[in-house]
Design a protein around this motif. Structure first.
Motif, mmCIF file in Angstrom:
data_model
loop_
_atom_site.group_PDB
_atom_site.id
_atom_site.type_symbol
_atom_site.label_atom_id
_atom_site.label_comp_id
_atom_site.label_asym_id
_atom_site.label_seq_id
_atom_site.Cartn_x
_atom_site.Cartn_y
_atom_site.Cartn_z
ATOM 1 N N ARG A 239 46.505 11.944 12.043
ATOM 2 C CA ARG A 239 46.403 13.371 11.677
ATOM 3 C C ARG A 239 47.705 13.769 10.984
ATOM 4 O O ARG A 239 48.792 13.408 11.440
ATOM 5 N N ILE A 240 47.559 14.522 9.889
ATOM 6 C CA ILE A 240 48.740 15.066 9.219
ATOM 7 C C ILE A 240 48.564 16.572 9.002
ATOM 8 O O ILE A 240 47.448 17.087 9.011
ATOM 9 N N MET A 241 49.693 17.238 8.753
ATOM 10 C CA MET A 241 49.646 18.639 8.312
ATOM 11 C C MET A 241 49.190 18.614 6.852
ATOM 12 O O MET A 241 49.210 17.551 6.225
ATOM 13 N N SER A 242 48.829 19.789 6.324
ATOM 14 C CA SER A 242 48.248 19.760 4.977
ATOM 15 C C SER A 242 49.349 19.657 3.916
ATOM 16 O O SER A 242 49.739 20.650 3.310
ATOM 17 N N PRO B 77 45.398 8.998 6.278
ATOM 18 C CA PRO B 77 45.813 10.328 6.742
ATOM 19 C C PRO B 77 44.649 11.315 6.749
ATOM 20 O O PRO B 77 43.820 11.302 5.838
ATOM 21 N N LEU B 78 44.591 12.157 7.776
ATOM 22 C CA LEU B 78 43.542 13.182 7.840
ATOM 23 C C LEU B 78 44.197 14.531 8.079
ATOM 24 O O LEU B 78 44.906 14.710 9.080
ATOM 25 N N GLN C 244 49.316 10.336 15.380
ATOM 26 C CA GLN C 244 49.815 11.536 14.697
ATOM 27 C C GLN C 244 51.328 11.470 14.661
ATOM 28 O O GLN C 244 51.929 10.626 15.333
ATOM 29 N N GLU C 245 51.942 12.349 13.871
ATOM 30 C CA GLU C 245 53.410 12.408 13.838
ATOM 31 C C GLU C 245 53.825 13.799 14.279
ATOM 32 O O GLU C 245 53.230 14.789 13.852
ATOM 33 N N ASN C 246 54.840 13.845 15.160
ATOM 34 C CA ASN C 246 55.319 15.153 15.589
ATOM 35 C C ASN C 246 56.661 15.031 16.296
ATOM 36 O O ASN C 246 57.160 13.929 16.493
ATOM 37 N N THR C 247 57.192 16.193 16.685
ATOM 38 C CA THR C 247 58.491 16.206 17.374
ATOM 39 C C THR C 247 58.277 16.029 18.873
ATOM 40 O O THR C 247 57.174 16.233 19.385
ATOM 41 N N TRP C 248 59.367 15.738 19.562
ATOM 42 C CA TRP C 248 59.265 15.561 21.017
ATOM 43 C C TRP C 248 58.714 16.808 21.693
ATOM 44 O O TRP C 248 57.892 16.720 22.594
#
Ligand code: LMR
Length: 331
Positions: free
Chosen positions: A170-173, A188-189, A208-212
């Protein structure tokens, strides 16, 4: 009869006057909509701003904070702002691609080494002027707010880019984030933040990618057995408002609101730094997810695979801007 009419007219006029006076006395309502939990840098910053405004100008302005995508999600908050349905938001810098090419700079993988470098660039003249790149579209940036560096979570251990091949993330747009995952042969979605937990839980996506702080507060770590500490990208925000709303405020109020906001941002930035450390540790302590630390050689492979993305966006963003941002890594 004449006297009755006159009395009626007088009563009507005074009702109108009171009505007008009330309208003038009504506090201005600022709806602040965001998508994260309250116990995050952005959640806490928003609540701090509300508190400061209540303390200092409570008779004139009332801030209502709507966390957790309660009012608007990523996909519609900026349109709602242009329509005047919400007055403040702080979307990730990745979510402005429909309004400006410039902010895509912040999505370039491995651009900034740490938040100090990010600060140096954002406070520079170039960094500050980027906040005003959407004025013609009716949006003004009022300040940057940190969250932190992004990590990769997944259903499988990711040590080298080849491990991500064929997986759905999952990614942000953002077109840059799209290219970043394509560069490692993953899929990527683009999905709103509010859907990420369910997508991971039902295995509709692999990672997905994100912060802690986002991985922790939204419980992604409970449904993702592996988190690779890549620090490959930045998740920062732009606190944004509509030009029409902001310029329509009385000048004294506008400057008081701006100082309250600046103060809330300083507070939020400190929370971002603290939470980056605390929430990482809380995830490790939970034992629900294994945190994978990369060796320098492994990390170099991610850099090598993802960095070509810069060239693809150089024309849209501007080589000079990219160079200036990269140079902020050197003290
Ligand atoms: C995301 O969509 O992953 C983030 O932008 C959420 C947020 O606002 O931190």
């Amino acid at each position: 009869m004449k006297r009755t009419l006159a009395a009626f007219a007088l009563a009507a006029a005074s009702t109108l006057m009171v009505g007008l006076a009330n309208a003038a006395d009504e506090p201005i309502v600022i709806k602040f909509s965001h998508v994260v939990a309250e116990n995050t840098p952005k959640g806490k910053m928003a609540n701090k701003f509300k508190e400061l405004v209540a303390e200092r100008m409570g008779d004139r302005v009332m801030v209502e904070v709507y966390p957790n995508s309660q009012l608007f999600g990523d996909d519609n908050v900026l349109e709602a702002m242009q329509l005047g349905d919400v007055q403040l938001a702080a979307p990730a810098l990745s979510k402005f691609s429909r309004y400006t090419d410039l902010l895509a700079l912040y999505d370039l993988p491995f651009l900034f080494e740490d938040l100090d470098a990010v600060d140096r660039f954002q406070q520079s003249e170039k960094g500050q002027s980027m906040m005003h790149s959407m004025k013609k579209k009716g949006l003004i940036g009022l300040g940057y707010l940190h969250n932190g560096m992004k990590q990769l979570s997944s259903s499988q251990p990711l040590r080298v880019p080849a491990d991500a091949k064929g997986l759905k993330f999952r990614i942000m747009s953002s077109p840059v984030l799209e290219a970043q995952f394509e560069a490692i042969d993953a899929t990527p979605l683009k999905k709103p933040f509010s859907e990420v937990f369910t997508l991971l839980q039902t295995k509709a996506i692999d990672g997905q990618e994100n912060t802690w702080s986002n991985i922790y507060s939204k419980k992604f770590f409970e449904v993702q057995p592996y988190i690779t500490e890549t620090n490959h990208g930045l998740l920062d925000y732009l606190v944004v408002t509509s030009t029409e709303f902001w310029m329509g405020l009385p000048e004294d109020l506008r400057s008081e609101l701006k100082s309250a906001l600046d103060e809330a941002i300083i507070y939020g930035n400190q929370i971002a730094r603290d939470k980056g450390i605390q929430d990482r540790q809380a995830i490790i302590d939970s034992k629900r997810s294994e945190v994978i630390e990369l060796s320098p050689e492994e990390r170099a492979q991610w850099v090598q695979a993802m960095k070509p993305v810069w060239k693809k966006f150089e024309k849209d963003i501007g080589a000079e801007l990219i160079d200036a941002a990269y140079a902020a890594n050197r003290r």
